[in-house]
Design a protein around this motif. Structure first.
Motif, PDB file in Angstrom:
ATOM      1  N   MET A   1       0.813  -1.224   0.000  1.00 50.37           N
ATOM      2  CA  MET A   1       0.000   0.000   0.000  1.00 50.37           C
ATOM      3  C   MET A   1       0.847   1.274   0.000  1.00 50.37           C
ATOM      4  SD  MET A   1      -2.956  -1.239  -0.267  1.00 50.37           S
ATOM      5  CE  MET A   1      -3.989   0.193  -0.037  1.00 50.37           C
ATOM      6  N   LEU A   2       2.166   1.127  -0.165  1.00 51.90           N
ATOM      7  CA  LEU A   2       3.015   2.316  -0.240  1.00 51.90           C
ATOM      8  C   LEU A   2       2.534   3.225  -1.362  1.00 51.90           C
ATOM      9  CD1 LEU A   2       6.588   0.832   0.282  1.00 51.90           C
ATOM     10  CD2 LEU A   2       5.283   2.251   1.883  1.00 51.90           C
ATOM     11  N   GLY A   3       2.624   4.517  -1.133  1.00 58.29           N
ATOM     12  CA  GLY A   3       2.146   5.507  -2.092  1.00 58.29           C
ATOM     13  C   GLY A   3       0.710   5.922  -1.825  1.00 58.29           C
ATOM     14  N   ILE A   4      -0.033   5.034  -1.171  1.00 60.13           N
ATOM     15  CA  ILE A   4      -1.432   5.296  -0.806  1.00 60.13           C
ATOM     16  C   ILE A   4      -1.530   5.494   0.703  1.00 60.13           C
ATOM     17  CG2 ILE A   4      -3.761   4.303  -0.744  1.00 60.13           C
ATOM     18  CD1 ILE A   4      -2.874   2.625  -3.237  1.00 60.13           C
ATOM     19  N   ARG A   5      -0.881   4.621   1.425  1.00 61.59           N
ATOM     20  CA  ARG A   5      -0.946   4.591   2.893  1.00 61.59           C
ATOM     21  C   ARG A   5      -0.090   5.704   3.502  1.00 61.59           C
ATOM     22  NH1 ARG A   5       2.390   0.326   6.350  1.00 61.59           N
ATOM     23  NH2 ARG A   5       1.655   0.902   8.400  1.00 61.59           N
ATOM     24  N   GLU A   6      -0.699   6.582   4.238  1.00 61.40           N
ATOM     25  CA  GLU A   6      -0.009   7.639   4.976  1.00 61.40           C
ATOM     26  C   GLU A   6       1.186   8.219   4.210  1.00 61.40           C
ATOM     27  OE1 GLU A   6       0.304   7.012   9.414  1.00 61.40           O
ATOM     28  OE2 GLU A   6      -0.014   4.932   8.754  1.00 61.40           O
ATOM     29  N   PRO A   7       0.934   8.883   3.085  1.00 63.47           N
ATOM     30  CA  PRO A   7       2.050   9.372   2.263  1.00 63.47           C
ATOM     31  C   PRO A   7       2.987  10.349   2.973  1.00 63.47           C
ATOM     32  CG  PRO A   7      -0.062  10.134   1.396  1.00 63.47           C
ATOM     33  CD  PRO A   7      -0.359   9.168   2.500  1.00 63.47           C
ATOM     34  N   LYS A   8       2.485  11.090   3.952  1.00 64.82           N
ATOM     35  CA  LYS A   8       3.370  12.002   4.691  1.00 64.82           C
ATOM     36  C   LYS A   8       4.398  11.223   5.508  1.00 64.82           C
ATOM     37  CE  LYS A   8       0.461  16.019   4.885  1.00 64.82           C
ATOM     38  NZ  LYS A   8      -0.273  16.987   5.661  1.00 64.82           N
ATOM     39  N   LYS A   9       4.033  10.035   5.922  1.00 63.84           N
ATOM     40  CA  LYS A   9       4.931   9.208   6.727  1.00 63.84           C
ATOM     41  C   LYS A   9       5.783   8.280   5.853  1.00 63.84           C
ATOM     42  CE  LYS A   9       4.756   6.028  10.671  1.00 63.84           C
ATOM     43  NZ  LYS A   9       3.877   5.352  11.620  1.00 63.84           N
ATOM     44  N   TYR A  10       5.155   7.637   4.862  1.00 57.97           N
ATOM     45  CA  TYR A  10       5.830   6.602   4.072  1.00 57.97           C
ATOM     46  C   TYR A  10       6.237   7.053   2.677  1.00 57.97           C
ATOM     47  CZ  TYR A  10       4.259   3.483   7.752  1.00 57.97           C
ATOM     48  OH  TYR A  10       4.057   2.881   8.965  1.00 57.97           O
ATOM     49  N   GLY A  11       5.852   8.255   2.278  1.00 55.85           N
ATOM     50  CA  GLY A  11       6.201   8.741   0.953  1.00 55.85           C
ATOM     51  C   GLY A  11       5.120   8.436  -0.078  1.00 55.85           C
ATOM     52  N   THR A  12       5.330   8.929  -1.277  1.00 52.47           N
ATOM     53  CA  THR A  12       4.325   8.804  -2.343  1.00 52.47           C
ATOM     54  C   THR A  12       4.683   7.746  -3.382  1.00 52.47           C
ATOM     55  OG1 THR A  12       5.403  10.595  -3.561  1.00 52.47           O
ATOM     56  CG2 THR A  12       3.594  11.203  -2.080  1.00 52.47           C
ATOM     57  N   TYR A  13       5.802   7.069  -3.207  1.00 51.78           N
ATOM     58  CA  TYR A  13       6.207   6.044  -4.175  1.00 51.78           C
ATOM     59  C   TYR A  13       5.558   4.704  -3.853  1.00 51.78           C
ATOM     60  CZ  TYR A  13       9.902   9.341  -5.410  1.00 51.78           C
ATOM     61  OH  TYR A  13      10.602  10.444  -5.790  1.00 51.78           O
ATOM     62  N   SER A  14       5.075   4.040  -4.878  1.00 51.06           N
ATOM     63  CA  SER A  14       4.514   2.698  -4.710  1.00 51.06           C
ATOM     64  C   SER A  14       5.652   1.683  -4.572  1.00 51.06           C
ATOM     65  CB  SER A  14       3.656   2.330  -5.925  1.00 51.06           C
ATOM     66  OG  SER A  14       4.479   2.136  -7.065  1.00 51.06           O
TER      67      SER A  14
END
Length: 140
Positions: free
Chosen positions: A14-27
């Motif tokens: 779910m990277l890129g979707i999940r908490e983008p401020k914390k994990y970033g916007t890249y899938s």
């Protein structure tokens, strides 16, 4: 040519979707493509992500005798999955633990994987994977 399995644990799909401020916007797909771009001709890479502890364990067992190293982001399994840790230790492969965010900022603060890892890279975003692989190429 070194062979390295990159394992990503639960919710990293779910990277890129999940908490983008914390994990970033890249899938995760984007990150895997970036990693492949950097290292495609230097090492043989295998990518695996699962939300299932059982499937991660089975994948590790499947790669017994095939890979030289593992780069693992255990994600939510970081704090309690002795089964995944035991699977890695059972195939006698050295590994590097990677986390996109700084895991020491949360309340659990202690990874069960860290003690046996070559090193732990935490809080550097997807660049942590690239650093781990560069380190394995240079040092081993």
């Amino acid at each position: 040519m070194k062979k390295i399995l990159i394992i990503n644990g639960p919710n990293l799909n779910m990277l890129g979707i999940r908490e983008p401020k914390k994990y970033g916007t890249y899938s995760l797909n984007f990150i895997n493509k970036k990693i492949k771009h950097y290292f495609d001709k230097k090492i043989k890479l295998f990518f695996y992500q699962s939300n299932s502890e059982e499937k991660i364990i089975n994948k590790i067992h499947e790669f017994y005798g095939i890979i030289d190293y593992i780069v693992i982001n255990p994600a939510g399994y970081t704090y309690y999955s002795y089964s995944i840790l035991d699977a890695i230790l059972s195939i006698k492969v050295k590994y590097i633990e990677v986390h996109i965010t700084n895991i020491f900022r949360n309340k659990r603060k202690k990874s069960i994987f860290s003690k046996n890892a070559i090193c732990v890279i935490t809080g550097m975003g997807y660049i942590g994977y690239i650093i781990a692989l560069a380190y394995l190429i240079k040092m081993f």
